[in-house]
Design an enzyme around this catalytic site. Structure first.
Site, PDB file in Angstrom:
ATOM      1  CE  LYS A 195       3.735   9.594  10.176  1.00 39.41           C
ATOM      2  NZ  LYS A 195       2.762  10.700  10.614  1.00 39.41           N
ATOM      3  CG  ASP A 252      -0.619  -0.311  -1.482  1.00 44.47           C
ATOM      4  OD1 ASP A 252      -1.111  -0.303  -2.428  1.00 44.47           O
ATOM      5  OD2 ASP A 252      -0.657  -1.477  -0.504  1.00 44.47           O
TER       6      ASP A 252
END
Ligand code: NAD
Length: 371
Positions: A195, A252
């Site tokens: 990000k 994850d």
């Protein structure tokens, strides 16, 4: 002839032992038919180790894991050990293995077997032929960063803090794993995901991933994608990807999204790799994504394919036996195409089989391919 392919087998609890028994049959087949030899050792982990030794993994097993070329783990846990002290829970054995072996790169393939494409929650044409791999950083980032904790502020509010932190070397080493894997794949390419639009650690991740590309792997294409967009693209058009590399937190989430594109837990393998030694050999542990499935344990119902495909990953990444890994994966594909299904992947009109039945069918498919 002495073998330099040592494998430490840790079946663990629940269905671990049943699934692992099928892997042993495949190893025996490879030894007989492909002139390979493996040096096998087997020991306890998880609840089985707690029962025998009072801890979920002993120092002696850790020592063996350090010395082995690869560790193949079944699954740990079960209701019998649900209420014991947190510090010796079965899962702590797994975590110690991952942590002490410094396995920083978690590999999660998402492969859609043609015969199972209709079982996906997405349309067949979106997932048929899918073969992608997510490399997740496993030992750093927000799950480990300091400061962390919950504090009470002077105004009585409570504050929870976790810290997303990455250093240059942590990023570069996992990005290198992604490039090494991409290099060994047909049309390999890497998508790095973070990000960078809102996080400094994301900016660093992007710059370092680009650095590794420019300085060490300029022949392999790299692209960068924000993690939220990556999640959308995985569901919209997953076949645009090949190898995705990302941090611990985003990995994850993204690896679970990718896993579910392809169906059942009983089909999903994984690998966790550490640093390469002077010979280029990496510490490695291979394990199915699923748990010990206590609801079906001991009944010859478990799907052994995730464990078998985890062993195929060991053939590919620890023993440099890509052709043999292909053979095992193709045999699994043949068996699914022939209609054999364990309960978890059963579909109308298919032949329901057991754990050992699935092992029999895969061995027969190997015989046929080798003939
Ligand atoms: P699970 O993955 O064991 O089972 C979830 C469901 O999927 C169950 O209905 C199970 O029967 C089914 N399933 C899983 N693997 C299957 C297979 N190979 N073939 C057929 N069906 C399969 O997860 P859970 O029920 O949440 O956890 C059970 C135990 O496993 C718990 O103690 C948990 O802590 C542990 N666990 C261990 C690991 C690991 O060892 N890596 C991972 C997850 C959970």
């Amino acid at each position: 002839m002495a073998s330099n392919r040592s494998l430490l087998i840790l079946p663990g609890d629940g269905i671990g032992a049943e699934a692992m028994a099928q892997v042993r049959r495949i190893i025996a087949w490879l030894e007989k038919n492909r002139s390979l030899s493996f040096e096998l050792d087997e020991d306890l982990v998880g609840g089985a180790s707690i029962d025998a030794h009072g801890v979920p993994v002993t120092d002696a097993v850790m020592d063996k894991a350090f010395k082995a070329d690869a560790v193949l783990l079944g699954a740990v846990g079960g209701p019998k050990w649900d209420n014991i002290d947190f510090s010796i829970k079965p899962e702590r054995g797994l975590l110690r293995l991952r942590k002490d072996l410094e396995l920083f790169a978690n590999l999660r393939p998402a492969v859609c077997f043609d015969a199972l494409a209709d079982a996906s929650s997405l349309k067949r044409d979106v997932v048929a032929g899918l073969d992608i791999l997510i490399v997740r950083e496993l030992t750093g980032g927000v799950y480990f960063g300091e400061p962390r904790g919950i504090t009470t502020l002077p105004n009585g509010q409570r504050r929870g803090v976790n810290t997303q932190v990455y250093d240059t070397d942590e990023i570069r080493r996992v990005v290198r794993v992604a490039f090494d894997i991409a290099r060994a794949r047909p049309n390999g390419k890497v998508t790095s995901s973070e990000k960078a639009n809102v996080m400094e650690s994301g900016i660093l991740w992007r710059e370092e991933a680009q650095w590794v590309h420019d300085n060490e792997y300029a022949d392999i294409p790299i692209s960068h994608m924000y993690a939220d967009n990556c999640a959308m693209q995985l569901v919209r058009n997953p076949k645009q990807f090949d190898v995705i590399v990302t941090d611990n937190l985003f990995g994850d989430v993204l690896s679970d999204i990718a896993a579910m594109l392809t169906g059942s837990l009983g089909m999903l393998p994984s690998a966790s790799l550490g640093a390469a030694d002077a010979n280029g050999k990496r510490r490695a542990m291979y394990e199915p994504v699923h748990g010990s499935a206590p609801d079906i344990a001991g009944q010859n119902l478990a799907n052994p394919i995730a464990t078998i495909l985890s062993f195929a990953m060991a053939l590919r990444y620890s023993y440099d036996l890509g052709a043999d890994a292909d053979l095992v994966e193709q045999a699994v594909q043949d068996v699914l195409a022939a209609g054999f299904r364990t309960g978890d992947i059963m579909q109308p009109g298919m032949t329901r089989t057991s754990t050992t039945g699935m092992g029999d069918a895969i061995l027969a498919a190997l015989d046929k391919r080798a003939a």
